[in-house]
Design an enzyme around this catalytic site. Structure first.
Site, short mmCIF file in Angstrom:
data_model
loop_
_atom_site.label_atom_id
_atom_site.label_comp_id
_atom_site.label_asym_id
_atom_site.label_seq_id
_atom_site.Cartn_x
_atom_site.Cartn_y
_atom_site.Cartn_z
N VAL A 50 0.83 -1.20 0.00
CA VAL A 50 0.00 0.00 0.00
C VAL A 50 0.87 1.26 0.00
CG1 VAL A 50 -1.74 1.29 1.30
CG2 VAL A 50 -1.88 -1.20 1.18
N CYS A 51 2.01 1.19 0.66
CA CYS A 51 2.85 2.38 0.86
C CYS A 51 3.24 3.10 -0.43
CB CYS A 51 4.09 2.02 1.67
SG CYS A 51 3.70 1.45 3.35
#
Length: 212
Positions: A50-51
């Protein structure tokens, strides 16, 4: 405990630029000395899932933040070396090549500890080893701070690890806070730039509710 309404902690942290320059950044000083708002967003780890979507989303909105006199700063507990490797990894390989704002490297966890955003389930002292054993990943949740030109925090939020942020919501919050600063009015639910705001009194609230 919430830090909203308080000064951002006066702590200097290692950081890196997209050019590979090793920096020392004090977020409070960046806001006050440059007379800018700051959005500081924390993410758990480099080279994850997700980062990178979040870092690219903030980069895509960078000009919108700059229009609002707002600096963007990313942060995690990874080292400058890991940050730089990620900055040089292509987007199609999960990297953040193209990101141009600075990224904090809070490897000693000084700032994230004060903010209380580390994923630590418990800690226990081990007499045999004379050490503290931590339970949890000891990396940060997805915490976000909006800081004004005086160094005061006017918004904070913390997401669990799997939940990516909505970058547009931070632009809306900055617009709302700037409206309060410049117009002296308060902003009702779902307010956006260009919509009606209110005075801080019951008559204004009643008039607003009856017309919307």
């Amino acid at each position: 405990m919430s830090l909203v309404g308080k000064k951002f902690p006066n702590i200097t942290v290692d950081a890196i630029s997209f050019m590979g320059d090793n920096l020392r950044i004090n977020v409070l000083d960046e806001a006050v000395e440059n007379k800018k708002k700051v959005i500081l967003f924390w993410y758990p780890k480099d080279f994850t899932f997700v980062c990178p979507t979040e870092l690219h989303a903030f980069q895509a909105a960078l000009q919108e933040f700059e229009k609002r006199n707002t600096m963007v700063i990313g942060a995690s507990c990874d080292t400058n070396e890991v940050h730089f490797a990620w900055l040089n990894t292509p987007k199609n390989a999960g990297g953040i090549e193209g990101v141009t704002y600075p990224i904090l490297a809070d490897t000693n966890r000084n700032l994230s500890t004060v903010l209380g955003i580390l994923d630590i389930e418990s800690s226990e002292y081990n007499e045999e080893t004379d050490s503290v054993i931590l339970e949890g990943s000891n990396v940060t949740f997805r915490a976000t701070y909006l800081i004004d030109e005086d160094g005061k925090i006017f918004h904070e939020s913390v997401n669990d690890m799997p939940l990516g942020r909505n970058v547009n919501e931070y632009l809306r919050l900055i617009d709302a806070y700037t409206h309060v600063q410049t117009k002296g009015e308060v902003c009702p639910a779902n307010w956006e730039e260009g919509k009606d705001a209110m005075n801080a009194d019951r008559n204004s609230t009643a008039q607003y509710l009856s017309s919307h």
